[in-house]
Design a protein around this motif. Sequence first.
Motif, PDB file in Angstrom:
ATOM      1  N   GLY A  68      36.221  10.051  13.873  1.00  0.00           N
ATOM      2  CA  GLY A  68      34.817  10.405  13.948  1.00  0.00           C
ATOM      3  C   GLY A  68      33.383   9.398  13.703  1.00  0.00           C
ATOM      4  O   GLY A  68      32.866   9.433  13.626  1.00  0.00           O
ATOM      5  N   ALA A  69      35.174   8.324  13.624  1.00  0.00           N
ATOM      6  CA  ALA A  69      34.502   6.655  13.440  1.00  0.00           C
ATOM      7  C   ALA A  69      32.761   6.702  14.680  1.00  0.00           C
ATOM      8  O   ALA A  69      33.057   7.131  15.553  1.00  0.00           O
ATOM      9  CB  ALA A  69      34.790   5.691  12.944  1.00  0.00           C
ATOM     10  N   ASN A  70      32.183   5.792  14.764  1.00  0.00           N
ATOM     11  CA  ASN A  70      31.047   5.217  15.167  1.00  0.00           C
ATOM     12  C   ASN A  70      32.036   3.945  15.828  1.00  0.00           C
ATOM     13  O   ASN A  70      31.622   3.048  15.379  1.00  0.00           O
ATOM     14  CB  ASN A  70      29.806   4.603  15.113  1.00  0.00           C
ATOM     15  CG  ASN A  70      28.923   4.587  15.878  1.00  0.00           C
ATOM     16  OD1 ASN A  70      29.102   4.543  17.095  1.00  0.00           O
ATOM     17  ND2 ASN A  70      27.357   4.637  15.619  1.00  0.00           N
ATOM     18  N   SER A  71      31.262   4.249  17.437  1.00  0.00           N
ATOM     19  CA  SER A  71      33.014   2.897  17.705  1.00  0.00           C
ATOM     20  C   SER A  71      31.566   1.937  18.275  1.00  0.00           C
ATOM     21  O   SER A  71      31.985   0.534  17.609  1.00  0.00           O
ATOM     22  CB  SER A  71      33.209   3.233  19.316  1.00  0.00           C
ATOM     23  OG  SER A  71      32.240   3.802  20.645  1.00  0.00           O
ATOM     24  N   GLY A  72      30.370   2.579  18.349  1.00  0.00           N
ATOM     25  CA  GLY A  72      28.906   0.595  18.604  1.00  0.00           C
ATOM     26  C   GLY A  72      28.355   1.430  19.413  1.00  0.00           C
ATOM     27  O   GLY A  72      28.192   2.566  19.689  1.00  0.00           O
ATOM     28  N   LEU A  73      27.596   0.521  20.195  1.00  0.00           N
ATOM     29  CA  LEU A  73      26.463   0.662  21.164  1.00  0.00           C
ATOM     30  C   LEU A  73      26.716  -0.273  22.174  1.00  0.00           C
ATOM     31  O   LEU A  73      27.438  -1.429  22.378  1.00  0.00           O
ATOM     32  CB  LEU A  73      25.125   0.033  20.575  1.00  0.00           C
ATOM     33  CG  LEU A  73      24.032   0.258  21.672  1.00  0.00           C
ATOM     34  CD1 LEU A  73      23.384   1.560  21.508  1.00  0.00           C
ATOM     35  CD2 LEU A  73      22.916  -0.878  20.102  1.00  0.00           C
ATOM     36  N   LEU A  74      26.392   0.535  23.730  1.00  0.00           N
ATOM     37  CA  LEU A  74      26.764  -0.251  24.702  1.00  0.00           C
ATOM     38  C   LEU A  74      24.977  -0.121  25.456  1.00  0.00           C
ATOM     39  O   LEU A  74      24.119   0.978  25.669  1.00  0.00           O
ATOM     40  CB  LEU A  74      27.516   0.728  25.399  1.00  0.00           C
ATOM     41  CG  LEU A  74      27.360   0.565  27.405  1.00  0.00           C
ATOM     42  CD1 LEU A  74      28.679  -1.404  27.449  1.00  0.00           C
ATOM     43  CD2 LEU A  74      28.763   0.900  28.225  1.00  0.00           C
ATOM     44  N   ASN A  75      24.792  -1.128  25.267  1.00  0.00           N
ATOM     45  CA  ASN A  75      23.350  -1.683  26.202  1.00  0.00           C
ATOM     46  C   ASN A  75      23.587  -2.475  27.737  1.00  0.00           C
ATOM     47  O   ASN A  75      24.935  -2.759  28.269  1.00  0.00           O
ATOM     48  CB  ASN A  75      22.312  -2.740  25.665  1.00  0.00           C
ATOM     49  CG  ASN A  75      22.085  -2.119  24.054  1.00  0.00           C
ATOM     50  OD1 ASN A  75      21.569  -0.548  24.335  1.00  0.00           O
ATOM     51  ND2 ASN A  75      22.004  -2.896  23.388  1.00  0.00           N
ATOM     52  N   VAL A  76      22.355  -2.194  28.631  1.00  0.00           N
ATOM     53  CA  VAL A  76      22.536  -2.260  29.854  1.00  0.00           C
ATOM     54  C   VAL A  76      21.526  -2.800  29.786  1.00  0.00           C
ATOM     55  O   VAL A  76      19.876  -2.695  29.528  1.00  0.00           O
ATOM     56  CB  VAL A  76      22.745  -1.440  31.580  1.00  0.00           C
ATOM     57  CG1 VAL A  76      22.932  -2.375  32.328  1.00  0.00           C
ATOM     58  CG2 VAL A  76      24.636  -0.756  31.081  1.00  0.00           C
ATOM     59  N   TYR A  77      21.144  -4.227  30.246  1.00  0.00           N
ATOM     60  CA  TYR A  77      20.411  -5.221  30.249  1.00  0.00           C
ATOM     61  C   TYR A  77      19.505  -5.660  31.612  1.00  0.00           C
ATOM     62  O   TYR A  77      20.600  -6.020  32.369  1.00  0.00           O
ATOM     63  CB  TYR A  77      20.158  -6.251  29.226  1.00  0.00           C
ATOM     64  CG  TYR A  77      19.862  -6.297  28.173  1.00  0.00           C
ATOM     65  CD1 TYR A  77      18.906  -5.644  26.925  1.00  0.00           C
ATOM     66  CD2 TYR A  77      21.334  -6.388  27.343  1.00  0.00           C
ATOM     67  CE1 TYR A  77      18.637  -5.839  25.788  1.00  0.00           C
ATOM     68  CE2 TYR A  77      21.259  -5.715  26.292  1.00  0.00           C
ATOM     69  CZ  TYR A  77      19.474  -5.659  25.521  1.00  0.00           C
ATOM     70  OH  TYR A  77      20.211  -5.643  23.851  1.00  0.00           O
ATOM     71  N   VAL A  78      18.660  -5.945  32.343  1.00  0.00           N
ATOM     72  CA  VAL A  78      18.148  -5.925  33.711  1.00  0.00           C
ATOM     73  C   VAL A  78      17.816  -7.671  33.568  1.00  0.00           C
ATOM     74  O   VAL A  78      16.100  -7.914  33.097  1.00  0.00           O
ATOM     75  CB  VAL A  78      17.762  -5.954  34.461  1.00  0.00           C
ATOM     76  CG1 VAL A  78      17.607  -6.148  35.673  1.00  0.00           C
ATOM     77  CG2 VAL A  78      18.204  -4.851  34.691  1.00  0.00           C
ATOM     78  N   LYS A  79      17.639  -8.914  33.023  1.00  0.00           N
ATOM     79  CA  LYS A  79      17.275  -9.931  32.469  1.00  0.00           C
ATOM     80  C   LYS A  79      17.344 -10.431  34.594  1.00  0.00           C
ATOM     81  O   LYS A  79      17.617 -10.858  35.294  1.00  0.00           O
ATOM     82  CB  LYS A  79      18.229 -11.248  32.573  1.00  0.00           C
ATOM     83  CG  LYS A  79      18.051 -12.354  31.735  1.00  0.00           C
ATOM     84  CD  LYS A  79      18.414 -13.282  31.080  1.00  0.00           C
ATOM     85  CE  LYS A  79      18.781 -14.399  30.545  1.00  0.00           C
ATOM     86  NZ  LYS A  79      19.667 -15.292  29.870  1.00  0.00           N
ATOM     87  N   VAL A  80      15.363 -11.345  34.405  1.00  0.00           N
ATOM     88  CA  VAL A  80      15.078 -11.811  35.349  1.00  0.00           C
ATOM     89  C   VAL A  80      14.375 -12.699  35.242  1.00  0.00           C
ATOM     90  O   VAL A  80      13.711 -12.957  34.386  1.00  0.00           O
ATOM     91  CB  VAL A  80      13.697 -10.383  35.684  1.00  0.00           C
ATOM     92  CG1 VAL A  80      12.820 -11.072  37.061  1.00  0.00           C
ATOM     93  CG2 VAL A  80      13.643  -9.057  36.124  1.00  0.00           C
ATOM     94  N   ASN A  81      14.361 -13.221  36.262  1.00  0.00           N
ATOM     95  CA  ASN A  81      14.560 -15.226  36.177  1.00  0.00           C
ATOM     96  C   ASN A  81      14.644 -15.763  35.905  1.00  0.00           C
ATOM     97  O   ASN A  81      14.404 -16.309  35.297  1.00  0.00           O
ATOM     98  CB  ASN A  81      12.674 -15.512  36.513  1.00  0.00           C
ATOM     99  CG  ASN A  81      12.630 -14.857  38.360  1.00  0.00           C
ATOM    100  OD1 ASN A  81      13.367 -14.967  39.074  1.00  0.00           O
ATOM    101  ND2 ASN A  81      11.137 -14.635  38.564  1.00  0.00           N
ATOM    102  N   ASP A  82      16.433 -15.177  34.836  1.00  0.00           N
ATOM    103  CA  ASP A  82      16.971 -16.350  33.656  1.00  0.00           C
ATOM    104  C   ASP A  82      15.532 -15.999  32.741  1.00  0.00           C
ATOM    105  O   ASP A  82      15.223 -17.298  31.899  1.00  0.00           O
ATOM    106  CB  ASP A  82      16.842 -17.737  34.158  1.00  0.00           C
ATOM    107  CG  ASP A  82      18.166 -17.815  34.460  1.00  0.00           C
ATOM    108  OD1 ASP A  82      19.002 -17.143  34.518  1.00  0.00           O
ATOM    109  OD2 ASP A  82      17.789 -19.073  35.265  1.00  0.00           O
TER     110      ASP A  82
END
Length: 185
Positions: A68-82
Amino acid sequence: MEGSDLDWEQINTMVKPSLDPWIPTGSFMMVNTSGQQLGQKAHLLLSKLKENDTHCIDFHYFLSAKDGANSGLLNVYVKVNDGPLGKPIWNVSGMTTRSWNRAELAISTFWPNFYQVIFEAVTSGQSGYIAIDEVKIQGHPCTKSPHFRRLQNVEVNAGQNATFQCMANGQTTFSDKLWLQVKKN
């Protein structure tokens, strides 16, 4: 990438079987959060895309943790023009899935912009695994997910809210109404 403490590993349990029942089977990318301090990050960057269109990012994710531990967080980003990383357009956390789940994200960019999709795993300080698989960039809008609309420097998906700060100068009365209009290019 700057701000990355850990690496994603390519795992293939068909070639090298795992005895850990909490690791999924198959070939995929994974971050092992076991023995890591809270808040450490691993970034996986997809190739930069420069097309005047809406794309669908289709992928599977797997979160697993013992007892029942929490493995962590998965995020998705969109980086525009560096530019800056900004806020995640999608995330999942605290939920141990122990099975593969599918996500679809609609991304739009218009010339002369280019963008890069970044997957980020953030450790919880507890033992677990964060995995992604079958990442596909499709050259068409998603079939199930509505597409994002770029308002100023904020991407908003259907059903989400955007907050803007506006300043008006001059004299107003109580009965005056302020209208916000989006200029379409």
